[in-house]
Design a protein around this motif. Structure first.
Motif: not given
Ligand code: GLU
Length: 286
Positions: A1-4, A31, A34-36, A69, A183
């Protein structure tokens, strides 16, 4: 799952040093992963709102090199989503109407614990409270360590919708953290004891529970929290570098000496940043 991650200021005044710390801390964590990184304006409390401050905060952030973002989410425009969550809690009998006054609850130690003192009054709108179950809510905070709260004793049946019809911060925050796909929540320790209430709401609504990382709270020389409403320590977006350096130092983040713009300073900080080395303190005096 992408970090947010997210920064979720309340528009109760200009950006001050404490909120800059939360903004910088959450931005670095996002950052680094590498997330949003998203923004949310928590403008659901019109009586506490200071006109123009939401825009002033949104304008100040890019001056500090903090660029999100996506466009900011405004809670004042999310009524329909809160209505849906609220209706689900009511339908499941997890929320109930309450006419108890503050004075009546004060006599019970200030908390509502399972039992209303006031009788229903069809002529007055009620507050709506969560029916808080027995038991402990536990979570591991990435900085503050293992946390436990017996919700019934520490929060009681807490309000999710106020008499005036406004939704409470706890409900709006949980609905929007889920909606924005957050997240990890990075914010100050002033909200550490709200987290168990938010976890209960997430469970009742079937939402995932994000990770939590509560940053030390910035205190003034008298040991008080810096508050936007008190206009303590506003930061100057016209001269961002000194406050940004102080915010990074507050978080024990190393930077390069020569960086001459907020973006360059943040980039240098990011290269040296390790979220595990953020200060594991509840508070820190300026
Ligand atoms: N709006 C809250 C504040 O400014 C922060 C909410 C949160 O980060 O969950 O204090």
């Amino acid at each position: 799952m992408t970090y947010c991650g997210r920064f979720a200021p309340s528009p109760t005044g200009l950006l001050h040093f404490g909120s800059l710390v939360a903004a910088v801390g959450s931005w670095l964590c996002a950052r680094h992963a590498g997330g949003r990184w998203l923004l949310r304006v928590e403008d659901i409390d019109p009586p506490r709102e200071v006109a123009g401050s939401a825009q002033a905060i949104l304008d100040a952030l890019p001056a500090f090199g903090l660029v999100a973002d996506a466009p900011a989410l405004f809670q004042s425009q999310r009524q329909a989503a809160y209505d849906v969550a609220f209706d689900r809690l009511r339908a499941a009998d997890l929320a109930f109407p309450c006419w108890c006054s503050r004075a009546q609850l004060a006599a019970e130690g200030g908390l509502h614990r399972g039992r209303c003192i006031a009788l229903p009054d069809p002529d007055r709108p009620p507050a709506w409270r969560m029916r808080v179950p027995d038991g402990t809510i536990a979570f591991d905070d990435a900085l503050q360590g293992p946390q436990r709260q017996v919700l019934r004793d520490e929060a009681g049946d807490f309000v999710i919708r106020r008499v005036e019809g406004y939704y409470a911060y706890q409900l709006a925050c949980v609905v929007d953290d889920a909606f924005q796909g957050i997240t990890e929540v990075v914010r100050g320790t002033d909200l550490l004891d709200s987290t168990p209430r938010q976890i209960l709401l997430q469970r009742c609504l079937g939402y995932p529970t994000p990770a939590y990382r509560h940053l030390p709270l910035a205190l003034d020389g008298q040991g008080h929290k810096l508050s936007k409403s008190g206009q303590a320590h506003p930061v100057d977006p016209g001269d961002p570098l000194p406050a940004l350096r102080r915010a990074l130092a507050f978080l024990d983040v190393q930077t390069a000496a020569g960086a001459d713009s907020p973006a360059a300073l943040l980039q240098a900080a990011l290269e040296r940043f390790d979220p595990a080395r953020l200060p594991r303190l509840a508070a820190r005096t300026l």
